[in-house]
Design a protein around this motif. Structure first.
Motif, short mmCIF file in Angstrom:
data_model
loop_
_atom_site.label_atom_id
_atom_site.label_comp_id
_atom_site.label_asym_id
_atom_site.label_seq_id
_atom_site.Cartn_x
_atom_site.Cartn_y
_atom_site.Cartn_z
N UNK A 1 0.84 -1.20 0.00
CA UNK A 1 0.00 0.00 0.00
C UNK A 1 0.87 1.25 0.00
N UNK A 2 1.97 1.22 0.77
CA UNK A 2 2.87 2.38 0.83
C UNK A 2 3.48 2.66 -0.53
N UNK A 3 3.98 1.60 -1.22
CA UNK A 3 4.60 1.81 -2.52
C UNK A 3 3.60 2.41 -3.50
N UNK A 4 2.38 1.90 -3.51
CA UNK A 4 1.37 2.43 -4.43
C UNK A 4 0.99 3.87 -4.07
N UNK A 5 0.85 4.16 -2.77
CA UNK A 5 0.53 5.52 -2.34
C UNK A 5 1.61 6.51 -2.78
N UNK A 6 2.86 6.14 -2.58
CA UNK A 6 3.95 7.05 -2.94
C UNK A 6 3.98 7.31 -4.44
N UNK A 7 3.79 6.24 -5.24
CA UNK A 7 3.81 6.41 -6.69
C UNK A 7 2.60 7.24 -7.15
N UNK A 8 1.41 6.96 -6.61
CA UNK A 8 0.21 7.69 -7.03
C UNK A 8 0.31 9.15 -6.62
N UNK A 9 0.83 9.41 -5.42
CA UNK A 9 0.97 10.79 -4.96
C UNK A 9 1.93 11.56 -5.86
N UNK B 1 -4.49 11.31 -2.00
CA UNK B 1 -3.33 10.41 -1.97
C UNK B 1 -2.41 10.73 -0.80
N UNK B 2 -2.21 12.01 -0.50
CA UNK B 2 -1.37 12.38 0.64
C UNK B 2 -1.98 11.88 1.94
N UNK B 3 -3.29 11.99 2.07
CA UNK B 3 -3.99 11.50 3.26
C UNK B 3 -3.81 9.99 3.40
N UNK B 4 -3.95 9.25 2.29
CA UNK B 4 -3.83 7.80 2.34
C UNK B 4 -2.42 7.36 2.70
N UNK B 5 -1.43 8.05 2.15
CA UNK B 5 -0.04 7.69 2.46
C UNK B 5 0.24 7.92 3.94
#
Length: 880
Positions: free
Chosen positions: A650-658, A675-679
């Motif tokens: 989840x962290x890797x996807x959040x960072x890439x999407x952000x 995206x920032x909130x989710x990360x």
């Protein structure tokens, strides 16, 4: 009066109202204080609460035993238990013959006094003997069971009721037969009776409502139920107002006052004059349409007039009661009584399909009891509505529902064509209320309506005619057509007119749909809109202009806390659009996105993951990695991975999407902030609290500036930031922020919105850490009850609240209760989330701690060993 003054509560079944009035009157005459269960209470009072208060005040309860009183569907068990078990006197009076088996066991030991079969002096003596003890000889009033005289002396100035059993049916009577299956309407029956007996001069009351609502059946029941209280009851078919003099002549002839050589107008005047000199008469004007046509022929004098009409305009002339469809419980009781063996769930579903319309229920009973299963009837109702509703009028109804609707619409089309056009348009909308403002907004898009651009009174004039015809219910903001009326009108609409009406409806819905589904300001509009959009789901393939509106509607349902309804809508649309548009059409992928979103909100994360992964792969292939829609699917997948406790992925996807959203959309775009909130949330679950706090603080500041303090997404950031403060030990500041967030969410989203419950759950966590265990326990109990009701027993958020409540019980040393709750919660969590999910591990560790507190350390050790990773974790209350 030989006995002490009593405070008497008279308990009776609605069908025995005339008996109750008679008993109450004579007990008051004897000096007692009397309360009838509904008679003495104001409209709008809470019935159960008032009954409970009355029973507490009463020193004696007089119960009128009859077959109706012991109907198993009546809510009287608590009443019986209360009066028999209490210290007050319980005085049963039988008003019709009963066998021992008719009376419940709890009441069989009570000594009963019979009133049935007695003349009035003997009945009065028996009543007083039951309440006061033996009485001396009575000097009774004239017994009304004797032949009725036409003088006004038949009714005492104080309006004394007659003994129902002896007065019988009046000598002047032409009322049609009673409906043996009449159900419900008791509150309205009481209101009508109170209104009619409350005056000293002629009292006129009107019943108005849609066609098929049961107005005539209600008037029939009133006439039969209170027949004993009248000398004259005359029923008139008043549909043709110019024929009223003819009907009055028939009554005058029956009374012996008609002059054969005089015309009907003269006889009418003579009859009306005669009624002014008499009492105890009831005239029923059934199906009286135009109030203006009856102004000169309404009787006056010390009697009663009851009017039934489709026209709500009577309420501007005389006291009126609007009849609505049955309450669902009355529909279920009616179907259960009429259809042997029908299950309550089947009856409820059938009543829902029929819109609780009494005439439709009666027709359905007629068909089903003639050899068709309820399920088969429901299937046919979908495609053969008009045919089923034309299948004969049930006994007591003049015509089938289909015939009644066709006759009414034909008359409307001839007299008021604009109203008929509006009815046809409304038939292709949903069955829920239609805001009148929609017509004003979309009038330029409605090609099927013949509109004068200078007619500033449209649509009000057309709606007025619809209401008068009994085809619509109209108020100052909305109008509504019954679902079966809609179906019949649709079935009688030609193909060309049908296509044009569907086009108009599509244009109208698109015109009134808000562009924003996230802002609660627009949610009331979406709430009114979604039911009408739902009625258009299967027709949406022919109207692509409605697709984006439908997708926004699903999004509204998700963000407003109606995930189940959102999933149902998306699950209906997705296969239709895939078949007609293809799997990779943007609209098919758009509805798939929210199908995944809604599924995740329901706690079905593994299923949601499959839907979201498929949508993401297709969007990457057709739209590219950086398309905003692709990034939305990537965001949804990372959020689902977080729920599945796959935090590193989840962290890797959040960072890439952000990073992509910052580059494509900008730092302050609402999607970027999501995206920032989710990360930040994922970092917190990985224990990186300081970095999570920094990101949440920045996101909160940006959302406040861009979206406002009260926007739901701003409140998500505020709640998350407060949780991070709590994890860092800043409990007082965390409490202040969480209390503020909870207050705002309650005000903006409502008490039961999932986000509001999240704030309540997280605030209780903070209170627990501050040692305020009693308040934490109170909040946890309330939140758990609401989550069970809103989300279901097995939703992960519900399990989190159960775990938190068990923790509060542990702190309050209620170890046994905590153990029971944790065992159940652990079993559910293992089944829903899996043995190794962090939430399951937390529940396992909390259960181990409770076992230790109960002095069972070996069980705790065994539990930890079976829980795998749980033994390596510290128990914690889970914010969610």
């Amino acid at each position: 009066m030989s006995g002490a003054v009593e405070s008497v509560f008279v308990s009776y079944a609605g069908a025995d109202r005339a008996w109750a009035e008679w008993v109450a009157w004579h007990l008051r005459e004897a000096g007692h204080r009397v309360e009838l269960d509904v008679w003495d209470w104001r409209t709008g009072d809470n019935f159960v609460q008032r009954m409970d208060q009355a029973l507490r005040r009463a020193t004696a309860v007089v119960a009128l035993f009859s077959d109706s009183y012991f109907d198993p569907e009546r809510w009287t068990h608590e009443e019986w238990t209360s009066v028999v078990a209490g210290r007050r006197r319980f005085i049963p009076l039988t008003i019709e013959p009963l066998s021992g088996g008719d009376i419940p066991d709890i009441l069989t030991a009570a000594i009963r006094k019979d009133l049935h079969g007695l003349d009035e002096p003997a009945a009065i003596a028996a009543l007083r003997d039951a309440v006061d003890g033996p009485t001396g000889p009575l000097d009774p009033p004239q017994f009304p069971g004797a032949a009725a005289a036409p003088s006004s002396g038949d009714i005492a100035p104080d309006g004394r009721p007659r003994l129902p059993s002896s007065a019988g049916v009046p000598g002047v009577w032409n009322v049609p037969g009673r409906n043996p299956h009449f159900t419900g309407r008791e509150t309205t029956m009481t209101q009508v009776r109170e209104g009619l007996v409350g005056g000293r001069q002629a009292v006129v009351h009107a019943l108005h409502g849609l066609g098929g609502i049961g107005k005539t059946q209600f008037a029939l029941e009133y006439a039969h139920r209170f027949a004993s209280q009248y000398d004259i009851v005359w029923w008139i078919d008043a549909e043709q107002a110019d024929q009223i003099p003819v009907h009055y002549t028939e009554l005058a002839t029956r009374l012996g006052i008609a002059k054969p050589e005089a015309g009907t107008d003269h006889v009418t005047r003579s009859l009306l004059q005669h009624l002014r000199t008499r009492d105890r008469w009831l005239i029923v004007l059934d199906n009286a349409d135009d109030p203006g046509a009856f102004e000169a022929v309404l009787p006056t004098g010390p009697g009663h007039v009851l009017i039934t009409s489709r026209n709500p305009g009577w309420k501007d002339v005389v006291p009126s009661h609007g009849l609505d469809v049955f309450p669902r419980e009355d529909s279920v009781v009616y179907l259960g009584n009429r259809i042997p063996g029908i299950a309550a769930q089947q009856a409820d579903a059938l009543a829902d399909d029929l819109g609780d319309l009494p005439l439709a229920l009666a027709q359905a009973v007629g068909v089903i009891t003639s050899g068709m299963t309820p399920d088969r009837y429901r299937q046919l109702l979908i495609s053969k509505t008009a045919a089923l509703m034309a299948n004969g009028g049930p006994p007591g109804y003049p015509a089938s529902l289909a015939a009644a609707v066709v006759i009414a619409t034909a008359g409307l089309a001839e007299a008021h064509p604009q109203a008929a056009e509006l009815l046809r348009l409304a038939a292709f909308l949903g069955p829920d209320p239609i805001p009148t403002a929609w017509l004003e907004t979309g009038r330029d898009r409605l090609a099927t309506l013949t509109l004068d651009p200078d007619d500033f009174m449209w649509p009000q004039t057309a709606l007025q005619h619809l209401a008068r015809s009994g085809l619509a219910r109209v108020d100052h903001e909305t109008f509504q057509i019954h679902r079966l009326t809609q179906a019949i009108v649709r079935d009688h609409t030609g193909e060309a007119d049908r296509t044009a009406a569907e086009d108009d409806v599509t244009n109208l819905l698109a015109a009134v749909a808000p562009s924003d589904a996230l802002d609660p300001v627009f949610w009331p509009t979406w709430a009114a809109l979604t039911s009408h959009l739902t009625a258009r789901l299967h027709a949406s393939t022919r109207h692509s202009s409605l697709h984006q509106t439908l997708i926004r509607a699903v999004r509204y349902l998700c963000v407003s806390g109606q995930a189940r309804a959102g999933r149902d809508m998306a699950a209906t649309l997705h296969p239709i659009w895939v078949t007609t548009l293809g799997e990779e059409h943007p609209d098919s992928l758009g509805v798939a996105q929210y199908l995944g979103h809604a599924t995740a909100d329901l706690g079905r994360n593994a299923e949601a993951r499959r839907i979201i992964e498929d949508t993401l792969e297709r969007r990457r292939r057709t739209l590219g990695e950086d398309h905003p829609d692709t990034l939305q699917s990537a965001n949804d997948l990372s959020a689902t991975l977080d729920r599945l406790a796959e935090y590193e992925d989840a962290r890797r996807m959040d960072e890439d999407t952000l990073e992509r959203r910052r580059r494509v959309l900008g730092e302050d775009h609402p999607d970027t902030l999501t995206s920032a909130n989710n990360l930040a949330s994922t970092l917190s679950r990985l224990g990186e609290y300081e970095e999570a706090r920094r990101m949440d603080e920045d996101t909160l500041e940006r959302r406040r500036r861009i979206l406002g303090e009260d926007h739901p997404e701003t409140l998500i950031s505020a709640g998350n930031f407060a949780s991070h403060l709590s994890r860092l030990g800043e409990y007082e500041e965390a409490r202040r922020m969480q209390e503020d967030t909870l207050e705002r969410r309650r005000r903006i989203l409502g008490e039961d919105h999932p986000d509001t419950l999240t704030s309540a759950n997280n605030l209780s966590n903070i209170l627990d850490r501050l040692g305020e265990y009693e308040e934490a326990h109170r909040m946890d109990e309330d939140t758990l009850e609401r989550r069970r009701r809103v989300l279901g027993e097995d939703h992960p958020d519900t399990l989190s609240s159960a775990n938190n409540l068990a923790s509060a019980l542990h702190h309050l040393r209620q170890f046994a209760a905590a153990e029971r709750l944790l065992k159940d919660t652990r079993a559910r969590s293992r089944r829903v989330l899996g043995e190794d999910h962090p939430d399951t591990q937390d529940i396992t560790e909390n259960l181990a701690q409770v076992l230790i507190s109960l002095g069972r350390p070996f069980e705790a050790q065994k539990l930890r060993a079976a829980g795998g990773k749980a033994g390596q974790r510290r128990a914690r209350r889970k914010p969610r």
